[in-house]
Design an enzyme around this catalytic site. Sequence first.
Site, PDB file in Angstrom:
ATOM      1  N   CYS A   6      -2.480   8.906   2.434  1.00  0.00           N
ATOM      2  CA  CYS A   6      -2.086   8.400   1.095  1.00  0.00           C
ATOM      3  C   CYS A   6      -3.311   8.946   0.023  1.00  0.00           C
ATOM      4  O   CYS A   6      -2.879   9.010  -1.136  1.00  0.00           O
ATOM      5  CB  CYS A   6      -2.144   6.990   1.176  1.00  0.00           C
ATOM      6  SG  CYS A   6      -3.350   6.102   1.975  1.00  0.00           S
ATOM      7  N   GLU A  43       0.926  -1.023  -0.007  1.00  0.00           N
ATOM      8  CA  GLU A  43      -0.062  -0.021   0.108  1.00  0.00           C
ATOM      9  C   GLU A  43       0.943   1.053  -0.040  1.00  0.00           C
ATOM     10  O   GLU A  43       1.442   1.547   1.097  1.00  0.00           O
ATOM     11  CB  GLU A  43      -0.937   0.113   1.198  1.00  0.00           C
ATOM     12  CG  GLU A  43      -1.817  -1.307   1.236  1.00  0.00           C
ATOM     13  CD  GLU A  43      -2.946  -1.132   0.454  1.00  0.00           C
ATOM     14  OE1 GLU A  43      -3.009  -0.098  -0.548  1.00  0.00           O
ATOM     15  OE2 GLU A  43      -3.799  -2.037   0.479  1.00  0.00           O
TER      16      GLU A  43
HETATM   17  P1  NAD Z   1       8.523   4.901   4.400  1.00  0.00           P
HETATM   18  O1  NAD Z   1       8.556   4.054   3.262  1.00  0.00           O
HETATM   19  O2  NAD Z   1       9.515   5.915   4.860  1.00  0.00           O
HETATM   20  O3  NAD Z   1       8.599   3.960   5.827  1.00  0.00           O
HETATM   21  C1  NAD Z   1       7.479   3.062   5.974  1.00  0.00           C
HETATM   22  C2  NAD Z   1       7.955   1.957   6.789  1.00  0.00           C
HETATM   23  O4  NAD Z   1       8.888   1.176   6.344  1.00  0.00           O
HETATM   24  C3  NAD Z   1       8.696   2.294   8.277  1.00  0.00           C
HETATM   25  O5  NAD Z   1       8.170   1.763   9.158  1.00  0.00           O
HETATM   26  C4  NAD Z   1      10.001   2.325   7.996  1.00  0.00           C
HETATM   27  O6  NAD Z   1      10.806   2.106   9.123  1.00  0.00           O
HETATM   28  C5  NAD Z   1      10.242   1.016   6.983  1.00  0.00           C
HETATM   29  N1  NAD Z   1      11.422   0.834   6.340  1.00  0.00           N
HETATM   30  C6  NAD Z   1      12.199   1.714   5.806  1.00  0.00           C
HETATM   31  N2  NAD Z   1      13.226   1.181   5.155  1.00  0.00           N
HETATM   32  C7  NAD Z   1      12.846  -0.076   5.060  1.00  0.00           C
HETATM   33  C8  NAD Z   1      13.418  -1.152   4.282  1.00  0.00           C
HETATM   34  N3  NAD Z   1      14.587  -0.985   3.710  1.00  0.00           N
HETATM   35  N4  NAD Z   1      13.080  -2.487   4.462  1.00  0.00           N
HETATM   36  C9  NAD Z   1      11.763  -2.545   4.902  1.00  0.00           C
HETATM   37  N5  NAD Z   1      11.257  -1.662   5.834  1.00  0.00           N
HETATM   38  C10 NAD Z   1      11.657  -0.136   5.921  1.00  0.00           C
HETATM   39  O7  NAD Z   1       7.138   5.719   4.579  1.00  0.00           O
HETATM   40  P2  NAD Z   1       6.666   6.621   5.283  1.00  0.00           P
HETATM   41  O8  NAD Z   1       7.089   8.052   5.371  1.00  0.00           O
HETATM   42  O9  NAD Z   1       6.650   6.243   6.639  1.00  0.00           O
HETATM   43  O10 NAD Z   1       5.135   6.728   5.045  1.00  0.00           O
HETATM   44  C11 NAD Z   1       4.480   7.680   4.255  1.00  0.00           C
HETATM   45  C12 NAD Z   1       3.982   7.056   2.923  1.00  0.00           C
HETATM   46  O11 NAD Z   1       3.098   6.004   3.157  1.00  0.00           O
HETATM   47  C13 NAD Z   1       3.347   7.934   1.845  1.00  0.00           C
HETATM   48  O12 NAD Z   1       3.882   7.548   0.706  1.00  0.00           O
HETATM   49  C14 NAD Z   1       1.928   7.407   1.942  1.00  0.00           C
HETATM   50  O13 NAD Z   1       1.129   7.687   0.824  1.00  0.00           O
HETATM   51  C15 NAD Z   1       2.213   6.053   2.047  1.00  0.00           C
HETATM   52  N6  NAD Z   1       0.953   5.402   2.918  1.00  0.00           N
HETATM   53  C16 NAD Z   1      -0.068   4.560   2.096  1.00  0.00           C
HETATM   54  C17 NAD Z   1      -0.959   4.174   2.417  1.00  0.00           C
HETATM   55  C18 NAD Z   1      -1.800   3.110   1.517  1.00  0.00           C
HETATM   56  O14 NAD Z   1      -2.961   2.760   1.886  1.00  0.00           O
HETATM   57  N7  NAD Z   1      -1.736   3.182   0.242  1.00  0.00           N
HETATM   58  C19 NAD Z   1      -1.473   4.235   3.786  1.00  0.00           C
HETATM   59  C20 NAD Z   1      -0.558   5.096   4.569  1.00  0.00           C
HETATM   60  C21 NAD Z   1       0.535   5.554   4.068  1.00  0.00           C
END
Ligand code: NAD
Length: 516
Positions: free
Chosen positions: A292, A258
């Site tokens: 999102c 997502e």
């Molecule tokens: P992010 O990708 O920076 O981090 C998300 C998660 O991934 C965190 O828990 C982080 O610690 C972890 N992470 C970081 N590097 C990783 C790796 N190499 N391997 C595995 N996990 C890792 O995103 P963010 O800034 O926390 O969130 C914002 C984004 O989330 C926006 O793009 C938003 O649109 C999206 N989002 C999407 C939905 C949806 O339903 N489509 C819902 C909520 C948020």
Amino acid sequence: MGARQRADERREVTMEATVRELSAASPAAIRNTEPATGKPLPAVAAVGPGEVRLVVERVRKAQAKWAALGFAERRRRLSAFKNLVLDRSQELAAVISRETGKPPFEGLLHDIAPLVNLTAFYARGAKRALRDRRVPIRMFPHKRSYLRYEPRGVIGIISAWNFPFSVPMGEVVTALAAGNGAVVKPSEFTPLSALEGKKLLDEAGIDPELVAVLPGFGPTGAALIDAGVDMMVFVGSLATGRKVAASCGERLIPCVLELGGKDPAIVLQDANLEAAARSVVFGAFANSGQVCASVERVYVDRAVAEPFTLRVVELTKKLRQGGGGEVDVGAMTTPAQLETVRRHVDQALAAGAKALTGAEVRPGPGRFYAPTVLTGVSHEMAVIREETFGPVLPIIPFDDEEEAIKLANDSDYGLSAYVFSKSTRHAEQVANRLAAGTVIVNDVLYTHGVPELPWGGVKCSGVGRTHGEEALREMCWVRHVNVERFSLPKPWLFPYREAVLRRLEKLLRTVMRLFN
Ligand code: NAD
């Protein structure tokens, strides 16, 4: 105290002790400040990447017992969790608000209410959604086939910070309702809400070994994928999503992704302008635009662009921004996100866009960006091409509908889209041409909070779906069982003979004519 209760308590101590010990062994601690005030939040010990495998193994042991409990008992415990969330909703909303900077109103309405609704839906509906399914076989009526849905085992969940309670806990509940265990790596910016959720799961009588919440940074998330889980659900950015998908591909485990969005709203000439303006302002600025599915681009028919834009600006200027209390728009949760918003708006202004309101970082101590309405933007600007994830609303007039549909679809993302028109028939014609996982007519955002409805994107917005009955099935592997009810000749078995082939060919033609 009964033997079972004592055993339960021993298990609780064990899992908590494990996570505590692992956290203590890890040199890193998570230290955040309250986005709305700048005051320090309680430090949370981080679990390091090397420790995740052990936790997954423990959850796997508990999962076998959970799966054996059956639907009725699982329903009872999930319902108890739901009731506890309701009982503690005020305290939970306060924690959510404190660590994200969103108003407590949003904590309650956007995080807690959807989670409670989803838990009730899955607790009750899992049995029906996951019952055996008969698959009729036209060609061989003397045989019968059915599908049986078995829990996958341990579901890994990595989540973002914008809905720190409803998103990871929603995925946990889906996993549990389908008979799985779950290991959550919440965002390093918002571990407290997920930890509160974990406490309530334990309190609800759900085996403390069955769900683990591992506060940690990116490498801990990466380690989770590699720690023996049976499926991953990832909610976060496109950049990280690509890495998660690659690791899941390496391990050949399914993943639901997502990811981000750049959701367009199309306001047709015959729209109810007042209703559309109110919806669009909410869609752009709720959660400070950190949704999102936020409205990130508005295409409005030029014939009504002026009154629509004036009304949007008027409504935007009335929004009350700040921390806690009766405010409409909260803070930016992370410093990096504030920077992205500032960059997108500054670049747009430098390239000729005009800010009708906002376009400034509000003075501290908290992280606030003023709700901003832009005009004069072009499709090459970052504010149109990249996910802004902040309180910024660009408005673009269009001359004909074809152009609006083309512009709306001109994005790498495809999470949601919105259409406004008094004619639902007309709106649906437009809706059916938009490349988005969800298209909503005459409303915004809300379907993510409705558990019956599938959630997910197309293009770079993601893969797979959460919510709905489909998400439960997605968290299961499917066994197909085929049974011969009575036996008939099998002329296709060895040895092959020319005469038999001719007869079978004739039979095939006859049968296929019947199937026309
Ligand atoms: P992010 O990708 O920076 O981090 C998300 C998660 O991934 C965190 O828990 C982080 O610690 C972890 N992470 C970081 N590097 C990783 C790796 N190499 N391997 C595995 N996990 C890792 O995103 P963010 O800034 O926390 O969130 C914002 C984004 O989330 C926006 O793009 C938003 O649109 C999206 N989002 C999407 C939905 C949806 O339903 N489509 C819902 C909520 C948020």
